[in-house]
Scaffold this motif. Structure first.
Motif, PDB file in Angstrom:
ATOM      1  N   VAL A  34       0.849  -1.206   0.000  1.00 15.31           N
ATOM      2  CA  VAL A  34       0.000   0.000   0.000  1.00 15.31           C
ATOM      3  C   VAL A  34       0.877   1.246   0.000  1.00 15.31           C
ATOM      4  O   VAL A  34       0.650   2.202  -0.754  1.00 15.31           O
ATOM      5  CB  VAL A  34      -0.949  -0.030   1.221  1.00 15.31           C
ATOM      6  N   GLN A  35       1.911   1.263   0.887  1.00 20.17           N
ATOM      7  CA  GLN A  35       2.797   2.438   0.950  1.00 20.17           C
ATOM      8  C   GLN A  35       3.583   2.625  -0.345  1.00 20.17           C
ATOM      9  O   GLN A  35       3.794   3.751  -0.806  1.00 20.17           O
ATOM     10  CB  GLN A  35       3.764   2.274   2.123  1.00 20.17           C
ATOM     11  N   GLN A  36       3.965   1.527  -0.960  1.00 23.04           N
ATOM     12  CA  GLN A  36       4.721   1.623  -2.208  1.00 23.04           C
ATOM     13  C   GLN A  36       3.860   2.197  -3.319  1.00 23.04           C
ATOM     14  O   GLN A  36       4.332   2.996  -4.128  1.00 23.04           O
ATOM     15  CB  GLN A  36       5.250   0.242  -2.587  1.00 23.04           C
ATOM     16  N   GLN A  37       2.567   1.833  -3.337  1.00 23.80           N
ATOM     17  CA  GLN A  37       1.663   2.379  -4.346  1.00 23.80           C
ATOM     18  C   GLN A  37       1.532   3.884  -4.174  1.00 23.80           C
ATOM     19  O   GLN A  37       1.597   4.637  -5.142  1.00 23.80           O
ATOM     20  CB  GLN A  37       0.303   1.697  -4.236  1.00 23.80           C
ATOM     21  N   GLN A  38       1.375   4.357  -2.920  1.00 31.37           N
ATOM     22  CA  GLN A  38       1.249   5.796  -2.673  1.00 31.37           C
ATOM     23  C   GLN A  38       2.559   6.523  -3.030  1.00 31.37           C
ATOM     24  O   GLN A  38       2.534   7.614  -3.607  1.00 31.37           O
ATOM     25  CB  GLN A  38       0.910   6.021  -1.199  1.00 31.37           C
ATOM     26  N   ARG A  39       3.685   5.893  -2.664  1.00 36.61           N
ATOM     27  CA  ARG A  39       4.969   6.550  -2.939  1.00 36.61           C
ATOM     28  C   ARG A  39       5.244   6.662  -4.431  1.00 36.61           C
ATOM     29  O   ARG A  39       5.725   7.683  -4.922  1.00 36.61           O
ATOM     30  CB  ARG A  39       6.090   5.742  -2.264  1.00 36.61           C
ATOM     31  N   LEU A  40       4.915   5.630  -5.166  1.00 32.61           N
ATOM     32  CA  LEU A  40       5.130   5.677  -6.614  1.00 32.61           C
ATOM     33  C   LEU A  40       4.271   6.733  -7.266  1.00 32.61           C
ATOM     34  O   LEU A  40       4.704   7.432  -8.195  1.00 32.61           O
ATOM     35  CB  LEU A  40       4.871   4.307  -7.218  1.00 32.61           C
ATOM     36  N   ALA A  41       3.037   6.866  -6.801  1.00 29.80           N
ATOM     37  CA  ALA A  41       2.158   7.893  -7.375  1.00 29.80           C
ATOM     38  C   ALA A  41       2.717   9.282  -7.098  1.00 29.80           C
ATOM     39  O   ALA A  41       2.758  10.157  -7.976  1.00 29.80           O
ATOM     40  CB  ALA A  41       0.749   7.747  -6.806  1.00 29.80           C
ATOM     41  N   SER A  42       3.164   9.506  -5.838  1.00 26.63           N
ATOM     42  CA  SER A  42       3.743  10.814  -5.498  1.00 26.63           C
ATOM     43  C   SER A  42       5.037  11.052  -6.271  1.00 26.63           C
ATOM     44  O   SER A  42       5.297  12.164  -6.758  1.00 26.63           O
ATOM     45  CB  SER A  42       4.018  10.865  -3.994  1.00 26.63           C
ATOM     46  N   GLN A  43       5.841  10.023  -6.421  1.00 23.74           N
ATOM     47  CA  GLN A  43       7.112  10.158  -7.148  1.00 23.74           C
ATOM     48  C   GLN A  43       6.878  10.481  -8.609  1.00 23.74           C
ATOM     49  O   GLN A  43       7.592  11.293  -9.201  1.00 23.74           O
ATOM     50  CB  GLN A  43       7.915   8.876  -6.992  1.00 23.74           C
ATOM     51  N   ALA A  44       5.854   9.864  -9.213  1.00 23.45           N
ATOM     52  CA  ALA A  44       5.551  10.155 -10.622  1.00 23.45           C
ATOM     53  C   ALA A  44       5.137  11.607 -10.786  1.00 23.45           C
ATOM     54  O   ALA A  44       5.555  12.279 -11.741  1.00 23.45           O
ATOM     55  CB  ALA A  44       4.464   9.218 -11.108  1.00 23.45           C
ATOM     56  N   ASP A  45       4.330  12.140  -9.862  1.00 22.85           N
ATOM     57  CA  ASP A  45       3.946  13.555  -9.946  1.00 22.85           C
ATOM     58  C   ASP A  45       5.170  14.455  -9.803  1.00 22.85           C
ATOM     59  O   ASP A  45       5.340  15.441 -10.544  1.00 22.85           O
ATOM     60  CB  ASP A  45       2.924  13.880  -8.850  1.00 22.85           C
ATOM     61  N   GLY A  46       6.050  14.145  -8.825  1.00 20.83           N
ATOM     62  CA  GLY A  46       7.249  14.971  -8.623  1.00 20.83           C
ATOM     63  C   GLY A  46       8.183  14.927  -9.816  1.00 20.83           C
ATOM     64  O   GLY A  46       8.767  15.945 -10.203  1.00 20.83           O
ATOM     65  N   LEU A  47       8.333  13.759 -10.418  1.00 19.06           N
ATOM     66  CA  LEU A  47       9.210  13.661 -11.589  1.00 19.06           C
ATOM     67  C   LEU A  47       8.673  14.448 -12.763  1.00 19.06           C
ATOM     68  O   LEU A  47       9.430  15.051 -13.536  1.00 19.06           O
ATOM     69  CB  LEU A  47       9.397  12.198 -11.966  1.00 19.06           C
ATOM     70  N   THR A  48       7.333  14.474 -12.906  1.00 18.27           N
ATOM     71  CA  THR A  48       6.742  15.263 -14.000  1.00 18.27           C
ATOM     72  C   THR A  48       7.028  16.741 -13.792  1.00 18.27           C
ATOM     73  O   THR A  48       7.402  17.469 -14.735  1.00 18.27           O
ATOM     74  CB  THR A  48       5.224  15.006 -14.062  1.00 18.27           C
ATOM     75  N   GLN A  49       6.840  17.238 -12.569  1.00 19.73           N
ATOM     76  CA  GLN A  49       7.124  18.649 -12.277  1.00 19.73           C
ATOM     77  C   GLN A  49       8.618  18.953 -12.490  1.00 19.73           C
ATOM     78  O   GLN A  49       8.975  20.005 -13.046  1.00 19.73           O
ATOM     79  CB  GLN A  49       6.727  18.968 -10.836  1.00 19.73           C
ATOM     80  N   ARG A  50       9.508  18.052 -12.046  1.00 22.40           N
ATOM     81  CA  ARG A  50      10.940  18.272 -12.215  1.00 22.40           C
ATOM     82  C   ARG A  50      11.323  18.306 -13.677  1.00 22.40           C
ATOM     83  O   ARG A  50      12.181  19.111 -14.086  1.00 22.40           O
ATOM     84  CB  ARG A  50      11.702  17.159 -11.491  1.00 22.40           C
ATOM     85  N   GLN A  51      10.645  17.499 -14.512  1.00 25.19           N
ATOM     86  CA  GLN A  51      10.943  17.511 -15.939  1.00 25.19           C
ATOM     87  C   GLN A  51      10.586  18.847 -16.557  1.00 25.19           C
ATOM     88  O   GLN A  51      11.324  19.373 -17.390  1.00 25.19           O
ATOM     89  CB  GLN A  51      10.192  16.370 -16.615  1.00 25.19           C
ATOM     90  N   GLN A  52       9.468  19.418 -16.127  1.00 28.84           N
ATOM     91  CA  GLN A  52       9.083  20.742 -16.624  1.00 28.84           C
ATOM     92  C   GLN A  52      10.107  21.802 -16.188  1.00 28.84           C
ATOM     93  O   GLN A  52      10.476  22.685 -16.979  1.00 28.84           O
ATOM     94  CB  GLN A  52       7.682  21.091 -16.111  1.00 28.84           C
ATOM     95  N   GLN A  53      10.554  21.724 -14.913  1.00 34.91           N
ATOM     96  CA  GLN A  53      11.557  22.683 -14.435  1.00 34.91           C
ATOM     97  C   GLN A  53      12.863  22.560 -15.220  1.00 34.91           C
ATOM     98  O   GLN A  53      13.502  23.570 -15.553  1.00 34.91           O
ATOM     99  CB  GLN A  53      11.828  22.447 -12.945  1.00 34.91           C
TER     100      GLN A  53
END
Length: 764
Positions: A406-425
């Protein structure tokens, strides 16, 4: 140039021959305290001419010689040798290697050597001037010297800068040249004083010479008188000698009689002396026997005294030995009692050890049985605990695995959002860095163009400086040549003026008359020498020297009788005086003119410049002297000329109407008039030289000002180039940083993209 090798032998702690080789790079000498590192620096300073023992950490210079140790003898000398690489010809030597060495012997003798040849300390110092190598140079910085350099005054720092700039050599040479000039000037002053003193003493020396001549005359007369007196005295002495000889013969006969009696008395005395000698030998034998007996008696007395002292000492020793034997017997009895007690205690301890060993064996057997039972119980308990733990662990693992998913699913979702924002930056950062890269590239090109322009201007300025330096060197050479010419001219002028002031070439009698006028004692009848009133500046003056030499040192007087009356009032003259009286000079001029004669050059009187008062005298002395071009024309003119005419050729030959001829006789001589003409010529040349020298010095000063201005321009250009180069370097560094940032952003963007894809796959 660099220091290639140091060789030490017998210097301080280096008793044996020690060699240090240095390469072209950086070399360090390291080691513990007391190993001799500072001695290497002391050796370097010592070879370069250090003369202060305290600087070398010693009380006297002989302290640099190895003083020896327990196992080694002191050294007889201290020697250090430095080898410099001179392939670049930095030193003033033709050798590729320059070897400097210094040797100090135990006797105090010291010597320097340059490439194996004996030299002076001055030669060593001159060799290293302007190289930075020396006792007080900036290349050797010892302990504590850094603080001194930092706290030095501007004047002391200036000396270091001058040494580094290479101008100290010329300052030393200038100082030496100034000292030589001062010594030369002092020698000249002393020489002038000596000359003046000798001139003052000349009159007294002449008086002394007169007295010496009188003395010689009186001495000769005295010798004659003494000879006469000696002859008379010899006659009297000869008569006395004959009388004395007769009396001596009488006394000789009496002497022979007395000698016979004396021989008889000598024989009796010899017999008595022989008897006395026999008695002396008997007395000596008796005295020798008595001395032997006294010696034996003294020896026996000393042996008896020694035996008594030895008996007393042996009695004291025997008493001490008896006391020591009693003490030792008591100690042996006590020790025997103590050994018996210790043996009893040892037996009891042995019996107790045997009983303890049996009890220990029984206890070890009981402990072994208890340990076996305890091990079986622990194994059974461990098997039960392992089964319970395995069941609990399996349950906890399953529960933890569920929560981790369960924690890994939440972490991966948050990590995917952060990576998308970092790619834009990162995309935004790439655009910004691209714009900054373009700006820095444009600025770098502008700076390169600016540096090229400034470098071109700097090269032009340096070319101008080189031109000014060349012009300055030429002006310096001209100034040096002008100064040498001025010195030569001034020296020649001073010599001629001194000769003229001392009336060189004038008779002694004429000098004494001139001295009356100089001292103010003359009534005014004497007007001076002919050379003083006649001025001939024609460059062909030397050809008239044969004619001028007959009258140029004559005195000119205004009134003959007034001069004779004045002479009667004076003391006797020191020599003859040749006089020309104006009142006895004929006023009529020579009537024969040779202006139209073939080969006519000039009338000698026309070359003379003088006042109207002396013009008749000039015409009288030189009016009949005609200058022609060659000796053939002179002979032709003299054939029909009136009496008294003299014809002089341009070669210096003279022909007169009496048939006398002089062919080049006095061509190289110079008289009083020639000397005065040369003095006037030298004064004119000296004025011209001074004018040229002043003009050249002004040009040199203007050139120095122009060079200073160009140097300031060069300094400004160098500063601008340095500033532009620094800015260019900063721009290149900034551009490098931007490139590195762009590369880093690209790598990070690729990494973020791959991580985003991996996160999406993990979520799926």
């Amino acid at each position: 140039m660099f220091l290639k090798r140091i060789v030490l032998r017998g210097f301080k702690s280096f008793a044996d021959r020690t060699e240090f080789d240095f390469g072209s790079g950086l070399t360090c000498i390291v080691g513990p305290n007391g190993c001799g590192k500072s001695n290497v620096l002391d050796a370097l300073r010592w070879v370069l001419g250090e003369q202060k023992p305290r600087t070398l950490r010693g009380a006297k210079m002989a302290d640099v010689i190895f003083v020896g140790s327990r196992s080694r003898k002191p050294a007889s000398l201290a020697q250090v040798e430095l080898t410099f690489d001179n392939r670049a010809s930095f030193l003033a030597s033709d050798e590729s290697e320059v070897v400097i060495s210094r040797v100090l012997y135990a006797g105090g003798q010291s010597e320097y050597r340059l490439n194996g040849n004996l030299c002076r300390l001055k030669d060593v110092r001159n060799l290293f001037l302007d190289t930075g190598v020396g006792v007080d140079a900036y290349s050797i910085i010892e302990q504590g010297r850094v603080d001194v350099l930092l706290a030095s005054s501007p004047l002391e720092r200036r000396e270091i800068f001058e040494e580094a700039a290479g101008i100290s050599r010329y300052k030393v040479r200038r100082t030496e040249a100034q000292r030589k000039l001062e010594r030369t000037q002092n020698n000249l002053l002393r020489l002038s004083d000596v000359i003046e003193e000798l001139e003052k003493r000349l009159r007294s020396v002449k008086l002394a010479a007169g007295k010496a001549r009188s003395f010689q005359q009186y001495d000769a007369r005295l010798r004659e008188l003494r000879s006469s007196f000696s002859l008379a005295e010899y006659h009297d002495l000869e008569q006395a000698r004959l009388t004395a000889y007769a009396r001596a013969e009488e006394r000789g006969a009496e002497l022979q009689t007395h000698r016979t009696e004396l021989a008889r008395s000598d024989a009796d005395a010899a017999q008595l002396e022989h008897e006395v000698q026999d008695l002396d030998e008997q007395i000596q034998a008796v005295e020798a026997g008595l001395l032997t007996r006294q010696t034996e008696q003294s020896a026996l007395g000393e042996r008896i005294a020694q035996t008594q002292r030895r008996l007393t000492e042996l009695g004291a020793i025997r008493t001490r030995r008896r006391s020591q034997a009693t003490d030792l017997a008591d100690s042996v009895a006590a020790l025997r009692e103590r050994i018996a007690a210790e043996d009893a205690t040892l037996g009891e301890l042995i019996e107790a050890v045997e009983r303890s060993s049996e009890q220990i064996t029984q206890l070890e057997q009981a402990r072994t049985a208890a340990e076996l039972a305890s091990a079986e119980n622990r194994q059974a308990l461990e098997r039960e605990k392992a089964a319970a733990f395995e069941a609990a662990r399996r349950c906890a693992l399953l529960h933890n695995e569920q929560q981790n998913l369960v924690q890994q699913q939440q972490r991966l979702a948050s990590q995917a959002d952060g990576l998308t924002q970092r790619q834009q930056q990162l995309e935004t950062e790439q655009e910004r860095l691209a714009r900054q890269h373009g700006q820095l590239t444009e600025r770098g090109e502008e700076l390169e163009r600016e540096v090229n322009d400034l470098s071109s201007a700097l090269r032009q300025t340096e070319a101008r400086l080189a031109e000014l330096a060349t012009e300055g060197n030429e002006l310096d050479k001209r100034i040096g040549a002008e100064k040498e010419a001025r010195s030569a001219t001034l020296s020649r002028l001073e010599l001629l003026e001194d000769m003229d002031r001392r009336h060189e070439g004038v008779d002694q009698g004429t000098r004494s008359v001139l001295a009356w006028g100089e001292s103010g004692e003359c009534t005014g009848s004497v007007l001076g020498l002919v050379a003083d009133v006649f001025q001939i500046d024609d460059p062909r003056l030397s050809i008239l020297q044969t004619v001028l030499g007959t009258f140029e040192n004559h005195l000119i007087v205004r009134d003959t009788y007034a001069f004779l009356a004045e002479l009667k009032q004076r003391a006797e003259l020191a020599g003859p005086v040749r006089v020309l009286a104006l009142d006895r000079v004929p006023q009529e001029q020579p009537r024969t003119s040779y202006h139209d004669a073939p080969g006519f050059v000039a009338r000698a009187a026309d070359w003379v410049r003088c006042s109207a008062e002396f013009r008749p005298l000039a015409d009288s002395l030189l009016g009949r002297t005609i200058v022609v071009d060659c000796v053939e024309r002179a002979l032709a003119c003299a054939a029909g000329a009136p009496q008294g005419y003299t014809f002089v050729t341009l070669a210096g030959d003279t022909v007169d109407t009496h048939g006398r001829m002089t062919i080049g006789a006095t061509k190289a001589t110079a008289g009083l008039i020639s000397r005065k003409a040369e003095i006037r010529q030298l004064r004119g040349e000296l004025d011209e030289i001074e004018t040229r020298l002043e003009r050249t010095v002004r040009q040199r000063a203007e050139l120095e000002r122009a060079a200073s201005d160009v140097q300031m321009q060069r300094g400004a250009l160098v500063d601008q180039i340095a500033a532009a180069q620094r800015e260019h370097a900063d721009q290149r560094a900034a551009l490098t940083r931007v490139d590195d940032a762009r590369q880093r952003v690209r790598r990070e963007a690729a990494l973020v993209g791959s991580e985003t894809a991996a996160a999406q796959r993990a979520l799926a």
